[in-house]
Design a protein around this motif. Structure first.
Motif, PDB file in Angstrom:
ATOM      1  N   PRO A  79       1.074  -1.160   0.093  1.00 38.59           N
ATOM      2  CA  PRO A  79      -0.003  -0.014  -0.031  1.00 38.59           C
ATOM      3  C   PRO A  79       0.800   1.390   0.037  1.00 38.59           C
ATOM      4  N   GLY A  80       0.188   2.301  -0.365  1.00 33.91           N
ATOM      5  CA  GLY A  80       1.018   3.659  -0.470  1.00 33.91           C
ATOM      6  C   GLY A  80       0.926   4.139   0.829  1.00 33.91           C
ATOM      7  N   ALA A  81       2.032   5.227   1.003  1.00 33.12           N
ATOM      8  CA  ALA A  81       2.332   5.744   2.187  1.00 33.12           C
ATOM      9  C   ALA A  81       1.147   6.782   2.429  1.00 33.12           C
ATOM     10  N   ASP A  82       0.450   7.271   1.459  1.00 30.44           N
ATOM     11  CA  ASP A  82      -0.640   8.274   1.532  1.00 30.44           C
ATOM     12  C   ASP A  82      -1.603   7.901   0.581  1.00 30.44           C
ATOM     13  N   LEU A  83      -2.716   8.693   0.802  1.00 31.17           N
ATOM     14  CA  LEU A  83      -3.796   8.375  -0.295  1.00 31.17           C
ATOM     15  C   LEU A  83      -3.468   8.716  -1.694  1.00 31.17           C
ATOM     16  N   ALA A  84      -2.671   9.764  -2.027  1.00 30.55           N
ATOM     17  CA  ALA A  84      -2.169   9.986  -3.416  1.00 30.55           C
ATOM     18  C   ALA A  84      -1.320   8.881  -3.867  1.00 30.55           C
ATOM     19  N   GLU A  85      -0.604   8.293  -3.222  1.00 28.05           N
ATOM     20  CA  GLU A  85       0.088   6.971  -3.777  1.00 28.05           C
ATOM     21  C   GLU A  85      -0.872   5.830  -3.986  1.00 28.05           C
ATOM     22  N   GLU A  86      -1.766   5.890  -3.080  1.00 28.65           N
ATOM     23  CA  GLU A  86      -2.802   4.699  -3.225  1.00 28.65           C
ATOM     24  C   GLU A  86      -3.698   4.745  -4.318  1.00 28.65           C
ATOM     25  N   LEU A  87      -4.057   5.948  -4.689  1.00 30.41           N
ATOM     26  CA  LEU A  87      -4.895   6.250  -5.807  1.00 30.41           C
ATOM     27  C   LEU A  87      -4.062   5.929  -7.212  1.00 30.41           C
ATOM     28  N   GLU A  88      -2.519   6.145  -7.209  1.00 32.01           N
ATOM     29  CA  GLU A  88      -1.872   5.842  -8.304  1.00 32.01           C
ATOM     30  C   GLU A  88      -1.706   4.304  -8.445  1.00 32.01           C
ATOM     31  N   LEU A  89      -1.886   3.772  -7.256  1.00 32.20           N
ATOM     32  CA  LEU A  89      -1.970   2.202  -7.426  1.00 32.20           C
ATOM     33  C   LEU A  89      -3.400   1.807  -8.150  1.00 32.20           C
ATOM     34  N   LEU A  90      -4.438   2.625  -7.769  1.00 28.99           N
ATOM     35  CA  LEU A  90      -5.683   2.220  -8.449  1.00 28.99           C
ATOM     36  C   LEU A  90      -5.561   2.415  -9.779  1.00 28.99           C
ATOM     37  N   ASP A  91      -4.916   3.322 -10.108  1.00 27.72           N
ATOM     38  CA  ASP A  91      -5.017   3.749 -11.555  1.00 27.72           C
ATOM     39  C   ASP A  91      -4.116   2.508 -12.380  1.00 27.72           C
ATOM     40  N   LYS A  92      -3.559   1.818 -11.573  1.00 29.49           N
ATOM     41  CA  LYS A  92      -2.430   0.790 -12.344  1.00 29.49           C
ATOM     42  C   LYS A  92      -3.349  -0.620 -12.611  1.00 29.49           C
ATOM     43  N   LEU A  93      -4.716  -0.689 -12.062  1.00 31.40           N
ATOM     44  CA  LEU A  93      -5.333  -1.594 -12.654  1.00 31.40           C
ATOM     45  C   LEU A  93      -5.963  -1.658 -13.700  1.00 31.40           C
ATOM     46  N   SER A  94      -6.113  -2.606 -14.539  1.00 36.11           N
ATOM     47  CA  SER A  94      -6.854  -2.974 -15.834  1.00 36.11           C
ATOM     48  C   SER A  94      -7.976  -2.460 -15.681  1.00 36.11           C
ATOM     49  N   ASP A  95      -8.770  -1.871 -16.762  1.00 38.90           N
ATOM     50  CA  ASP A  95     -10.130  -1.877 -17.067  1.00 38.90           C
ATOM     51  C   ASP A  95     -10.822  -3.031 -16.630  1.00 38.90           C
ATOM     52  N   GLU A  96     -10.309  -4.230 -16.884  1.00 42.80           N
ATOM     53  CA  GLU A  96     -10.997  -5.406 -16.831  1.00 42.80           C
ATOM     54  C   GLU A  96     -11.013  -5.669 -15.225  1.00 42.80           C
ATOM     55  N   GLN A  97      -9.793  -5.657 -14.345  1.00 41.34           N
ATOM     56  CA  GLN A  97      -9.798  -5.830 -13.098  1.00 41.34           C
ATOM     57  C   GLN A  97     -10.736  -4.762 -12.368  1.00 41.34           C
ATOM     58  N   PHE A  98     -10.790  -3.586 -12.854  1.00 43.58           N
ATOM     59  CA  PHE A  98     -11.474  -2.435 -12.174  1.00 43.58           C
ATOM     60  C   PHE A  98     -13.035  -2.804 -12.317  1.00 43.58           C
ATOM     61  N   VAL A  99     -13.464  -3.187 -13.489  1.00 43.02           N
ATOM     62  CA  VAL A  99     -14.912  -3.567 -13.752  1.00 43.02           C
ATOM     63  C   VAL A  99     -15.313  -4.668 -12.918  1.00 43.02           C
TER      64      VAL A  99
END
Length: 380
Positions: A100-120
């Protein structure tokens, strides 16, 4: 009934597979997650009855919440109302696993790394009941899955239909919407809460990491929850939950993520292709160890019999011998002994000896906790 995690692939092999540097592939890491805690905050705000200890916090946040943000919170509350979506543990879906990221901004960057298939797939998990622990096509590539998703969404109302249609038609737009919404929640109420909670979570992380390094995995998991056990010889972690599934760490390792807002939920991320995660509430010494699912079933079965219910009426008031109970109820002593044995096996009786007599009494404290124990068991 349990969730089992195969840890035989963890490195190093042997009796203490967890004594390793946090974050390495194939190892165990204990790390707080601001994104996961934000997910639990949203869950608590949507289902305050699950979290009676947070009543004052929920009331305070709700009272000062901007009406526009509150409306937006309802648009996708299926991502956190039932429990909370794996999207809030996005680090586990990053290929190869990540911390996990150290703060929410880093965590949202990890969320962005999920593919559309994973996200959906993760976003539609609770609303459309997609397969969770097995591989298979997703609704972005399979027309039958797409049709099923929309059909199931329709049964949940127009708001769910709009979300599902948008998610399937334009995943990037929904992803951008969710990212902006989470940032607004952070500004409105979560940043303040996280500034307090992160110290408690960091302290728990240090404690569990120290136990892993110096005492081993069994000691660390015992400190996580009495509902978590490990068989090092079999390479298996077992989590006592109402469910029956299995996952494996393979070479990605295992994440232990503490939560302060999440009690009583003890959750296991076991999505196919994602790094396994044990998301656990930080300990509260004043709380008694929760009974296992098997103990809950024994207690409820024991109390459901009409004869035992009548026995409990007397045993709750005073202590009685088997002979006294047989005389009062007009039943043979062996029959009374059999019913008392069922109650005792379920942990509902206390006994003490007075000379040559054995006195039985109902443990009213255990019975009084049964409702909350049951609720905690099914929410665990």
């Amino acid at each position: 009934m349990s969730v089992r995690i195969d840890i035989s692939g963890l490195r190093p092999t042997g009796p203490a597979p967890a004594r390793a540097e946090p974050g390495a592939r194939g190892r165990i890491a204990v790390v707080p997650s601001p994104l996961a805690e934000l997910g639990m905050a949203l869950h608590a705000l949507s289902e305050p009855a699950h979290h009676p200890g947070l009543q004052s916090w929920v009331t305070g946040v709700t009272a000062r919440l901007d009406p526009h943000l509150a409306d937006r919170m309802c648009e996708a509350d299926f991502l956190w109302r039932t429990t909370f979506s794996d999207l809030f543990l996005a680090c586990a879906g990053v290929p190869g696993g990540a911390l996990p990221g150290a703060d929410l901004a880093e965590e949202l960057e990890l969320l962005d790394k999920l593919s559309d298939e994973q996200f959906v797939a993760a976003a539609l998990e609770f609303t459309c009941a997609f397969p969770y622990g097995t591989p298979g096509p997703g609704p972005l590539t399979d027309e039958r899955m797409r049709h099923r998703a929309l059909e199931l969404a329709a049964a949940r109302g127009p708001r769910q239909v709009r979300f599902a249609e948008g998610l399937l038609a334009e995943p990037p737009r929904i992803r951008a919407w969710l990212r902006e919404f989470l940032q607004d929640c952070d500004e409105a109420f979560f940043a303040e809460a996280w500034s307090r909670l992160r110290h408690q979570l960091a302290a728990d992380t240090r404690l569990k990491t120290d136990l892993l390094r110096h005492k081993g995995l069994a000691e660390a998991l015992a400190a996580v929850s009495p509902a978590v056990t490990v068989d090092l010889d079999a390479g298996l972690i077992t989590v006592d939950k109402l469910g029956d599934t299995r996952t494996a760490t393979a070479d990605t390792g295992l994440l232990l993520i503490p939560t302060s807002l999440g009690r009583p939920h003890l959750m296991v991320l076991h999505r196919y292709g994602w790094q396994p995660v044990l998301h656990y509430p930080v300990g509260s010494p004043e709380l008694a160890a929760p009974p296992t699912v098997e103990q809950l079933a024994l207690r409820m079965t024991a109390l459901s019999h009409p004869v035992r219910m009548r026995l409990c009426r007397h045993l709750a008031r005073s202590a009685y011998t088997t002979g006294e109970l047989a005389q009062v109820h007009g039943v043979t002593a062996p029959e009374i002994s059999r019913h008392l044995g069922v109650l005792k096996k379920a942990g509902l009786l206390t006994t003490r000896r007075r000379g040559r007599y054995v006195l039985h009494q109902l443990d009213v404290t255990v019975v009084a906790r049964l409702g909350s124990d049951f609720l905690e068991g099914i929410l665990r």
